[in-house]
Design a protein around this motif. Structure first.
Motif, PDB file in Angstrom:
ATOM      1  N   ASP A 414       0.832  -1.207   0.000  1.00 16.04           N
ATOM      2  CA  ASP A 414       0.000   0.000   0.000  1.00 16.04           C
ATOM      3  C   ASP A 414       0.863   1.252   0.000  1.00 16.04           C
ATOM      4  OD1 ASP A 414      -2.185  -1.636   0.033  1.00 16.04           O
ATOM      5  OD2 ASP A 414      -2.502  -1.500   2.224  1.00 16.04           O
ATOM      6  N   ARG A 415       1.917   1.240   0.770  1.00 19.61           N
ATOM      7  CA  ARG A 415       2.810   2.412   0.801  1.00 19.61           C
ATOM      8  C   ARG A 415       3.509   2.606  -0.551  1.00 19.61           C
ATOM      9  NH1 ARG A 415       5.849   1.803   6.717  1.00 19.61           N
ATOM     10  NH2 ARG A 415       4.053   2.489   7.984  1.00 19.61           N
ATOM     11  N   LEU A 416       3.933   1.516  -1.158  1.00 22.34           N
ATOM     12  CA  LEU A 416       4.605   1.632  -2.452  1.00 22.34           C
ATOM     13  C   LEU A 416       3.652   2.141  -3.520  1.00 22.34           C
ATOM     14  CD1 LEU A 416       7.239   1.180  -3.976  1.00 22.34           C
ATOM     15  CD2 LEU A 416       6.545  -1.204  -4.387  1.00 22.34           C
ATOM     16  N   ALA A 417       2.417   1.727  -3.465  1.00 25.36           N
ATOM     17  CA  ALA A 417       1.425   2.236  -4.429  1.00 25.36           C
ATOM     18  C   ALA A 417       1.197   3.730  -4.230  1.00 25.36           C
ATOM     19  CB  ALA A 417       0.119   1.459  -4.273  1.00 25.36           C
ATOM     20  N   ALA A 418       1.164   4.190  -2.976  1.00 22.69           N
ATOM     21  CA  ALA A 418       0.989   5.621  -2.724  1.00 22.69           C
ATOM     22  C   ALA A 418       2.188   6.414  -3.221  1.00 22.69           C
ATOM     23  CB  ALA A 418       0.771   5.840  -1.225  1.00 22.69           C
ATOM     24  N   VAL A 419       3.407   5.875  -3.059  1.00 25.02           N
ATOM     25  CA  VAL A 419       4.603   6.583  -3.534  1.00 25.02           C
ATOM     26  C   VAL A 419       4.627   6.638  -5.055  1.00 25.02           C
ATOM     27  CG1 VAL A 419       7.128   6.523  -3.585  1.00 25.02           C
ATOM     28  CG2 VAL A 419       5.902   6.021  -1.466  1.00 25.02           C
ATOM     29  N   GLY A 447       3.196   8.444   5.867  1.00 30.42           N
ATOM     30  CA  GLY A 447       3.124   8.244   7.308  1.00 30.42           C
ATOM     31  C   GLY A 447       4.133   7.229   7.797  1.00 30.42           C
ATOM     32  N   CYS A 448       5.379   7.382   7.382  1.00 33.48           N
ATOM     33  CA  CYS A 448       6.414   6.465   7.813  1.00 33.48           C
ATOM     34  C   CYS A 448       7.668   7.250   8.138  1.00 33.48           C
ATOM     35  CB  CYS A 448       6.696   5.429   6.712  1.00 33.48           C
ATOM     36  SG  CYS A 448       7.283   6.151   5.153  1.00 33.48           S
ATOM     37  N   ARG A 449       8.715   6.545   8.513  1.00 23.04           N
ATOM     38  CA  ARG A 449       9.979   7.200   8.830  1.00 23.04           C
ATOM     39  C   ARG A 449      10.673   7.652   7.543  1.00 23.04           C
ATOM     40  NH1 ARG A 449      13.054   2.881  12.295  1.00 23.04           N
ATOM     41  NH2 ARG A 449      12.360   1.631  10.492  1.00 23.04           N
ATOM     42  N   PRO A 450      11.592   8.659   7.622  1.00 19.62           N
ATOM     43  CA  PRO A 450      12.294   9.120   6.404  1.00 19.62           C
ATOM     44  C   PRO A 450      13.121   8.026   5.736  1.00 19.62           C
ATOM     45  CG  PRO A 450      12.459  10.743   8.143  1.00 19.62           C
ATOM     46  CD  PRO A 450      11.857   9.529   8.749  1.00 19.62           C
ATOM     47  N   ALA A 451      13.737   7.136   6.515  1.00 19.88           N
ATOM     48  CA  ALA A 451      14.531   6.069   5.900  1.00 19.88           C
ATOM     49  C   ALA A 451      13.642   5.135   5.099  1.00 19.88           C
ATOM     50  CB  ALA A 451      15.277   5.289   6.992  1.00 19.88           C
ATOM     51  N   THR A 452      12.483   4.791   5.662  1.00 18.43           N
ATOM     52  CA  THR A 452      11.551   3.931   4.919  1.00 18.43           C
ATOM     53  C   THR A 452      11.033   4.644   3.683  1.00 18.43           C
ATOM     54  OG1 THR A 452      10.903   2.936   7.018  1.00 18.43           O
ATOM     55  CG2 THR A 452       9.445   2.562   5.148  1.00 18.43           C
ATOM     56  N   ALA A 453      10.774   5.951   3.777  1.00 19.76           N
ATOM     57  CA  ALA A 453      10.313   6.719   2.616  1.00 19.76           C
ATOM     58  C   ALA A 453      11.391   6.751   1.528  1.00 19.76           C
ATOM     59  CB  ALA A 453       9.946   8.130   3.061  1.00 19.76           C
ATOM     60  N   ARG A 454      12.644   6.852   1.925  1.00 18.15           N
ATOM     61  CA  ARG A 454      13.730   6.854   0.937  1.00 18.15           C
ATOM     62  C   ARG A 454      13.783   5.523   0.188  1.00 18.15           C
ATOM     63  NH1 ARG A 454      17.447   7.575   4.228  1.00 18.15           N
ATOM     64  NH2 ARG A 454      17.369   9.859   4.273  1.00 18.15           N
ATOM     65  N   GLU A 455      13.608   4.428   0.891  1.00 23.60           N
ATOM     66  CA  GLU A 455      13.646   3.127   0.236  1.00 23.60           C
ATOM     67  C   GLU A 455      12.467   2.957  -0.719  1.00 23.60           C
ATOM     68  OE1 GLU A 455      13.677   0.277   3.311  1.00 23.60           O
ATOM     69  OE2 GLU A 455      15.683   0.811   4.064  1.00 23.60           O
ATOM     70  N   LEU A 456      11.250   3.374  -0.274  1.00 22.99           N
ATOM     71  CA  LEU A 456      10.079   3.258  -1.146  1.00 22.99           C
ATOM     72  C   LEU A 456      10.219   4.144  -2.375  1.00 22.99           C
ATOM     73  CD1 LEU A 456       7.259   3.297   1.581  1.00 22.99           C
ATOM     74  CD2 LEU A 456       8.097   1.315   0.300  1.00 22.99           C
ATOM     75  N   LEU A 457      10.767   5.346  -2.211  1.00 21.59           N
ATOM     76  CA  LEU A 457      10.935   6.257  -3.333  1.00 21.59           C
ATOM     77  C   LEU A 457      11.970   5.724  -4.318  1.00 21.59           C
ATOM     78  CD1 LEU A 457      10.054   8.924  -4.552  1.00 21.59           C
ATOM     79  CD2 LEU A 457      11.819  10.080  -3.194  1.00 21.59           C
ATOM     80  N   ALA A 458      13.024   5.115  -3.806  1.00 23.66           N
ATOM     81  CA  ALA A 458      14.032   4.523  -4.696  1.00 23.66           C
ATOM     82  C   ALA A 458      13.439   3.389  -5.509  1.00 23.66           C
ATOM     83  CB  ALA A 458      15.233   4.022  -3.872  1.00 23.66           C
ATOM     84  N   THR A 459      12.563   2.590  -4.902  1.00 23.45           N
ATOM     85  CA  THR A 459      11.925   1.500  -5.639  1.00 23.45           C
ATOM     86  C   THR A 459      11.007   2.028  -6.721  1.00 23.45           C
ATOM     87  OG1 THR A 459      12.016   0.131  -3.634  1.00 23.45           O
ATOM     88  CG2 THR A 459      10.517  -0.563  -5.380  1.00 23.45           C
ATOM     89  N   ALA A 460      10.223   3.092  -6.406  1.00 26.86           N
ATOM     90  CA  ALA A 460       9.304   3.660  -7.390  1.00 26.86           C
ATOM     91  C   ALA A 460      10.056   4.318  -8.542  1.00 26.86           C
ATOM     92  CB  ALA A 460       8.375   4.663  -6.698  1.00 26.86           C
ATOM     93  N   LEU A 461      11.182   4.987  -8.265  1.00 28.33           N
ATOM     94  CA  LEU A 461      11.950   5.630  -9.323  1.00 28.33           C
ATOM     95  C   LEU A 461      12.714   4.608 -10.151  1.00 28.33           C
ATOM     96  CD1 LEU A 461      13.325   8.752  -7.400  1.00 28.33           C
ATOM     97  CD2 LEU A 461      11.480   8.691  -9.095  1.00 28.33           C
ATOM     98  N   ALA A 462      13.065   3.480  -9.538  1.00 28.12           N
ATOM     99  CA  ALA A 462      13.768   2.441 -10.295  1.00 28.12           C
ATOM    100  C   ALA A 462      12.884   1.869 -11.376  1.00 28.12           C
ATOM    101  CB  ALA A 462      14.245   1.336  -9.347  1.00 28.12           C
ATOM    102  N   ASP A 463      11.582   1.876 -11.173  1.00 28.77           N
ATOM    103  CA  ASP A 463      10.670   1.409 -12.219  1.00 28.77           C
ATOM    104  C   ASP A 463      10.750   2.296 -13.447  1.00 28.77           C
ATOM    105  OD1 ASP A 463       9.922  -0.526 -10.421  1.00 28.77           O
ATOM    106  OD2 ASP A 463       8.065   0.495  -9.792  1.00 28.77           O
TER     107      ASP A 463
END
Length: 472
Positions: A414-419, A447-463
């Motif tokens: 769900d978080r990855l879909a929102a990102v 609604g998560c920590r900055p480190a978790t947001a960085r990982e989710l954003l990196a995954t979304a941009l890698a697509d």
């Protein structure tokens, strides 16, 4: 012809000869005609004086009699006048008393429906309500029929209020009339306030509309309070009984509803129905210990026994309820041991040492009983407990099952879909995806920590084939 001697008052008056009379003595004793006339005139004058005296006396008596008659007439007229005045005073006092009684009766009847201190409120409410509705209706163009609006609204309120008061006085059902009275009151207040609000919707107009609406409600609110007091007085219950039933209704509303249903179905009084419901619910009649109270008493007795059996030890293990009355005597010193062994081979129990201040515990009858607290001998300290190398995760394992793992995966998806949605919105706005969206914006949106947001954003941009560096 011989003249008779002169008479005075009917008696013959002796005659004496006049001095120097030359006639013989016999002739001198015979009076002359002149003397007779003189004596006659004198006698007439005397008679006249006596007659006048008698006439004056009679006139005086007549005048005195007339005066007495007039005095009697005046007294009679005065007495009659006084009698009439007294009768008028009595009649006036009687009328005053009748008016006073009529006023007191009217006052009592009026006070029976409304206290005297509430009459100004009622009068002002009626005047403002009737005049306000009539004025608003006239302003809205109703013309001559504007006067019929308060007659229909306020008149219905007064009619139903009177019918409700009569029903309460006569002990008839009144709840339907009371509800109808309040409905008509609210309708009258709404019409009054709405008419003035339509006339002027500004701030002062709203205040005026609220004042007129409150004027229609004020008298009915006061009347409702008076009817409640009258209803309580007619019921024959004292203030303590009314307060008691109100407290019971607040504390036990379910039991009160059940008691009212039992009273309606069986015809019992409310007190008997409540006693029946209480006995069914608590297993005992009112005033007797209920099941809950019996259990509470037994728990209190158990705690009292435990308190009395306390030996002063502080431990987490279960204590025995039997009090330790005696303990073996402490071992004597090395010098005295042979003597004690020689004197007696039997060890006699002695009373354990106690604290100088006794402990007060509740007794069986509710009184305070002194309980001696034994002294616990000091022993080696066990030291503080340490946690060791075990962590919270190893001590309290959680989230290791398959269900917890699946829940975490769902949250991550769900978080990855929102990102990915945020990245798509930034791309649609032709923003630089190497800078937008930022890690802070993603953390705030997801609604998560900055480190978790960085990982989710990196995954979304890698697509999209984009890789961010740490500086970006």
């Amino acid at each position: 012809m011989t003249a008779s001697p002169p008479q005075v008052n009917g008696h013959a008056r002796p005659t004496t000869p006049a001095a120097g009379d030359w006639r013989p003595a016999e002739e001198q004793c015979i009076p002359s005609r002149r003397e007779e006339n003189r004596e006659d005139r004198r006698a007439e004058r005397i008679d006249a004086r006596e007659d006048r005296a008698l006439e004056r006396e009679e006139a005086r008596r007549d005048a005195e009699h007339q005066r007495q008659l007039k005095e009697q007439e005046r007294k009679a007229a005065l007495e009659l006048k006084q009698q009439k005045r007294a009768d008028k005073e009595k009649a006036r006092a009687r009328r005053r008393k009748e008016r006073r009684l009529a006023w007191l009766n009217a006052k009592a009847r009026l006070a029976h429906h409304m206290p005297l201190w509430g009459l100004p409120v009622v009068a002002v409410s009626l005047i403002m309500g009737w005049s306000g509705q009539a004025g608003a209706a006239a302003h809205l163009g109703m013309g001559l029929f504007a006067g019929g609006v308060p007659v229909l609204t306020e008149g219905m309120v007064l009619t139903f209020a009177g019918l409700t008061g009569q029903a309460i006085d006569q002990g008839r059902p009144y709840r339907g009339l009371m509800r109808t009275t309040w409905i008509t009151t609210i309708v009258a207040a709404t019409i009054n306030g709405a008419g003035h609000l339509i006339e002027d919707s500004s701030g002062p107009g709203m205040y005026r509309a609220g004042a007129y609406a409150l004027a229609s409600l004020a008298a009915m609110i006061l009347w409702w309070v008076v009817m409640r007091s009258k209803r309580a007085a007619i019921s024959g219950k004292t203030a303590d009984e009314i307060a008691r039933w109100k407290r019971l209704a607040r504390r036990h509303p379910i039991l009160i509803r059940r008691a009212r249903r039992v009273a309606d179905n069986t015809g019992k009084s409310m007190a008997d129905a409540y006693a029946t419901v209480w006995q069914r619910s608590n297993g005992a009649a009112p005033g007797e210990p209920s099941i809950r109270e019996i259990r509470a008493t037994q728990r209190a007795a158990f705690r009292r026994r435990r308190a009395q059996a306390w030996t002063g030890e502080r431990s987490w293990r279960k204590r025995s309820e039997a009090p330790a009355v005696a303990v073996p005597a402490a071992s004597a010193s090395a010098s005295e041991a042979p003597q004690e062994t020689a004197s007696s081979d039997v060890r006699t129990p002695v009373q354990a040492p106690v604290l100088p201040v006794a402990l007060l515990v509740p007794g069986p009858q509710g009184e305070w009983v002194t309980h001696p607290v034994p002294v616990r001998p000091l022993g080696p300290s066990a030291g503080f407990r340490t946690r060791g190398d075990r962590t919270a995760t190893t001590r309290f394992p959680q989230g290791k099952g398959a269900l917890s793992k699946r829940v975490r995966e769902d949250v991550t998806d769900d978080r990855l879909a929102a990102v990915r949605k945020l990245v798509a919105e930034a791309a649609a706005k032709n923003e630089d995806l190497r800078k937008h969206p930022s890690n802070r914006a993603v953390a705030r949106a997801v609604g998560c920590r900055p480190a978790t947001a960085r990982e989710l954003l990196a995954t979304a941009l890698a697509d999209r084939g984009i890789t961010r560096t740490k500086d970006q």
